[in-house]
Motif scaffolding. Sequence first.
Motif, PDB file in Angstrom:
ATOM      1  N   UNK A   1       9.558   2.520 -13.814  1.00 38.72           N
ATOM      2  CA  UNK A   1      10.557   2.307 -12.764  1.00 38.72           C
ATOM      3  C   UNK A   1       9.870   2.047 -11.425  1.00 38.72           C
ATOM      4  N   UNK A   2       8.788   2.789 -11.149  1.00 43.72           N
ATOM      5  CA  UNK A   2       8.066   2.595  -9.888  1.00 43.72           C
ATOM      6  C   UNK A   2       7.459   1.198  -9.815  1.00 43.72           C
ATOM      7  N   UNK A   3       6.865   0.744 -10.931  1.00 45.42           N
ATOM      8  CA  UNK A   3       6.302  -0.608 -10.960  1.00 45.42           C
ATOM      9  C   UNK A   3       7.389  -1.658 -10.765  1.00 45.42           C
ATOM     10  N   UNK A   4       8.554  -1.419 -11.369  1.00 50.05           N
ATOM     11  CA  UNK A   4       9.662  -2.364 -11.221  1.00 50.05           C
ATOM     12  C   UNK A   4      10.123  -2.425  -9.771  1.00 50.05           C
ATOM     13  N   UNK A   5      10.224  -1.262  -9.128  1.00 51.33           N
ATOM     14  CA  UNK A   5      10.635  -1.242  -7.724  1.00 51.33           C
ATOM     15  C   UNK A   5       9.614  -1.982  -6.853  1.00 51.33           C
TER      16      UNK A   5
ATOM     17  N   UNK B   1       8.129  -6.448  -3.661  1.00 55.60           N
ATOM     18  CA  UNK B   1       7.163  -7.488  -3.324  1.00 55.60           C
ATOM     19  C   UNK B   1       7.830  -8.860  -3.261  1.00 55.60           C
ATOM     20  N   UNK B   2       8.769  -9.103  -4.188  1.00 59.23           N
ATOM     21  CA  UNK B   2       9.494 -10.372  -4.203  1.00 59.23           C
ATOM     22  C   UNK B   2      10.345 -10.525  -2.944  1.00 59.23           C
ATOM     23  N   UNK B   3      10.891  -9.404  -2.468  1.00 57.10           N
ATOM     24  CA  UNK B   3      11.734  -9.433  -1.268  1.00 57.10           C
ATOM     25  C   UNK B   3      10.936  -9.315   0.021  1.00 57.10           C
ATOM     26  N   UNK B   4       9.606  -9.140  -0.111  1.00 52.24           N
ATOM     27  CA  UNK B   4       8.767  -9.025   1.074  1.00 52.24           C
ATOM     28  C   UNK B   4       8.773  -7.647   1.694  1.00 52.24           C
TER      29      UNK B   4
ATOM     30  N   UNK C   1       4.684  -5.803   0.413  1.00 51.50           N
ATOM     31  CA  UNK C   1       3.641  -6.815   0.224  1.00 51.50           C
ATOM     32  C   UNK C   1       2.239  -6.210   0.157  1.00 51.50           C
ATOM     33  N   UNK C   2       2.061  -5.007   0.680  1.00 51.34           N
ATOM     34  CA  UNK C   2       0.739  -4.379   0.680  1.00 51.34           C
ATOM     35  C   UNK C   2       0.402  -3.705  -0.645  1.00 51.34           C
ATOM     36  N   UNK C   3       1.412  -3.522  -1.532  1.00 50.69           N
ATOM     37  CA  UNK C   3       1.204  -2.845  -2.806  1.00 50.69           C
ATOM     38  C   UNK C   3       0.691  -3.847  -3.835  1.00 50.69           C
ATOM     39  N   UNK C   4      -0.343  -3.446  -4.610  1.00 47.56           N
ATOM     40  CA  UNK C   4      -0.879  -4.331  -5.645  1.00 47.56           C
ATOM     41  C   UNK C   4       0.086  -4.399  -6.826  1.00 47.56           C
ATOM     42  N   UNK C   5       0.311  -5.602  -7.317  1.00 46.48           N
ATOM     43  CA  UNK C   5       1.272  -5.841  -8.383  1.00 46.48           C
ATOM     44  C   UNK C   5       0.535  -6.390  -9.602  1.00 46.48           C
TER      45      UNK C   5
END
Length: 343
Positions: free
Chosen positions: A29-33, A38-41, A44-48
């Motif tokens: 769930x955390x990765x999905x959030x 990240x898609x919504x900007x 952006x600082x979190x590695x995906x």
Amino acid sequence: MRTVLTGLTLLLFASMLHAACSGAVPITVLELMNIIGNQLGLTSSVSIDEQKDLVFHIIRLPRIILGVLVGASLSIAGASLQGLFRNPVADAGLIGVTSGASLFAMIIIMLNVKFLGIINEYAGAYTISFASFIGAALTTLLVYQLSKRNGKGDTTTILLFGLAINAMVGAITGLMTYLADDDQLRSITFWNLGSLGGASWISVSAVLPFVLISFLLIPYLSKSLNLLVLGESQAAALGVNLVQLKRQIIILATMGVGASVAVTGTIGFIGLVVPHIIRSAFGPDHKMLLPGSALVGAIVLTFADTLSRTIVAPAELPIGIITAMLGAPFFLYILWKQNRKRI
């Protein structure tokens, strides 16, 4: 009623969240959030994880949205047709939507295999979807036109002509199945079992306008459907335009179901069982029955699709098998329970 619909909406979002996280590539769930943020900007600082990002946006999200649209469409169409015909076992299949779509899909499959993919080469990968929708619309139009008497379509006559046309189309499809070769049989079988595996943003955009029109307009007919429970003569005396009501429901149901079946193939029991669940739990008022059926149908199909792609992973079980396995026993239980009440 508002509280119930809010609860069903939250349950739908929970089922969509579960579907997005489940699969051969698990996503927390955390990765999905983080992926959504990240898609919504927003993050952006979190590695995906690029693989999980692609799996979510390209594969799972369009599949989940398509499942929600198709489940809602099948269920609200089933609920409205059951109210129109005052028949608890009515669904879109009775007026020829499913059989017409199947027949035209079968014709395209057989021609395409016969001529080595030449149809897809010139008409694109969505030829079957387009042909299926045309088949659903033409078959339903034929049923309605044949049933008209003095410019009006009697509900009983519509059902009888629907059964007759379904039998005739079934005979034609049976003959075509008999004449089909191995490749054609395989394609026909998998199409008739139904699947959301071909979901893409293109298929979502193709289905969306038809489903939205039926989903937004059918609930406006709830008052007329409530009055129709009293009988056609009483409903007409109370100001219901029966000819217009029948035409509107049949057109709207055909639009939603025809577009859904065209993209996903045949998915049974959703439009038949889900309205029974809502009716048993919250009563027969169509103001609750129609939107409630749409929400529960979306939940059930989302859950069934998640099950279909995880239960035999990495393979995928056709979703029509899952809905039949879930729907048939429940429908038998409903019939048994209603039969005991009559004793």
